[in-house]
Scaffold this active site. Structure first.
Site, mmCIF file in Angstrom:
data_model
loop_
_atom_site.group_PDB
_atom_site.id
_atom_site.type_symbol
_atom_site.label_atom_id
_atom_site.label_comp_id
_atom_site.label_asym_id
_atom_site.label_seq_id
_atom_site.Cartn_x
_atom_site.Cartn_y
_atom_site.Cartn_z
ATOM 1 N N GLY A 113 3.349 -19.502 -14.080
ATOM 2 C CA GLY A 113 3.371 -20.958 -14.029
ATOM 3 C C GLY A 113 3.789 -21.510 -12.682
ATOM 4 C CG ASN B 285 -6.096 -16.423 -9.030
ATOM 5 O OD1 ASN B 285 -5.341 -15.572 -9.471
ATOM 6 N ND2 ASN B 285 -5.670 -17.591 -8.582
ATOM 7 C CB THR B 286 -5.576 -13.269 -12.666
ATOM 8 O OG1 THR B 286 -5.201 -14.645 -12.841
ATOM 9 C CG2 THR B 286 -4.558 -12.579 -11.777
ATOM 10 C CB CYS C 35 -3.415 -21.082 -10.570
ATOM 11 S SG CYS C 35 -2.080 -20.248 -11.438
ATOM 12 C CE LYS D 76 -5.791 -15.514 -5.226
ATOM 13 N NZ LYS D 76 -4.428 -14.953 -5.287
#
Length: 302
Positions: free
Chosen positions: A73, A191-192, A131, A164
């Site tokens: 977070g 990213n993930t 994110c 990103k």
């Protein structure tokens, strides 16, 4: 013959192409007792926001087969405390510093970049536009919004701005090209990946937010594909990210088109893995009698 591992990334001179990945190496200076930081190509900090963030409640990390889930977070101390503490310590490492930045609005990104502009030790800004563990929309999924963020930060930044991006799009090349057209000096791919895990003993999700971001060895083939797909369309360099555990993994990303790589989950397992990745790249170049790592960027035999 010792291969030349140095690269030029958007005008930033890196002694080798290996960076830390945002969110996996703290603010960067804390691990100086565990690893010789000057051996790294660069340090990407954990993501910094305008105001401090407490992050998500525990549990927010879960180990899974071949990887890890996280839902941190974006916990951080805020940009003002960052420049007064961690950034001051980072300036003494002698390594290029890439500051990861996120915000809840375009103005948040702008204000953080404006504060960072005052500090010469910042080598680049990496915009966290992807994110997956924030409740609000992923910025790079809204192309006009992403374009606005990049353009506004570029107005104030004196250093290269890197976008990103998320892998969760139908066309990663189009997304990366949009970032380039908005003025980004480089892109980080990727990213993930959103995922979840359930504890069969309690029947509860293993993360407090139920879903989180998946990283680790299992995501590498998908991330390599993203770099390969985006590379031919771009004139700006790529940082390859996602599942790099060894030098061989890093070379895969470079062959696919990455000019640099960032190592995340492997450094959580052991910070020394960053040095092993650097050494592994060098060994492969030696075996192949390749003089410079720059000679293999995007040179996959397809």
């Amino acid at each position: 013959m010792k291969p030349d591992l140095s690269v030029d990334f958007a005008g930033i001179k890196l002694k080798n192409p290996v960076l830390t990945a945002s969110g996996t190496f703290g603010y960067g200076y804390e691990l100086a007792d565990l690893i010789h930081l000057k051996k790294l190509g660069g340090i990407v900090t954990k993501t910094i926001t305008l105001e401090p963030r407490q992050g998500n409640p525990q549990p927010r990390i879960a180990e899974v087969e071949s990887g890890m889930l996280n839902t941190i977070g974006l916990q951080n101390i805020g940009v003002k405390a960052f420049v007064e503490g961690p950034l001051e310590k980072l300036s003494k490492t002698g390594v290029p510093v890439f500051v990861s930045v996120a915000g809840a609005s375009v103005s948040d990104y702008f204000e953080v970049a404006k504060i960072l502009k005052m500090h010469k030790c910042v080598s680049a800004i990496e915009l966290n536009l992807s994110c997956p563990n924030l409740k609000k929309k992923i910025v790079c999924h809204d192309l006009p919004l992403m374009t606005d963020v990049i353009k506004q930060v570029k107005k104030v930044s004196k250093v290269p701005v890197i976008a990103k991006l998320s892998p969760l799009v139908t066309d990663i090349a189009e997304l990366a090209l949009t970032a380039q057209n908005a003025g980004a000096d480089g892109v980080t791919l990727t990213n993930t990946y959103p995922a979840m895990a359930i504890d069969v003993k309690t029947f509860k999700p293993k993360l407090s937010t139920v879903k989180g971001g998946m990283s680790g060895a299992c995501v590498k083939p998908m991330s390599v594909r993203c770099v390969y797909d985006a590379y031919p369309s771009l004139k700006i360099p790529i940082i390859g990210c996602g599942g790099i555990m060894t030098g061989e993994d890093a070379v895969e990303f470079i062959l696919a088109g990455a000019a640099a790589v960032s190592v995340g989950t492997a450094s959580l397992a052991s910070p020394e893995n960053l040095i092993k990745v650097i050494d592994g790249i060098e060994e492969i170049l030696k075996e192949k009698q390749i003089k410079s790592v720059k000679n293999i960027i995007g040179k996959v035999n397809s």
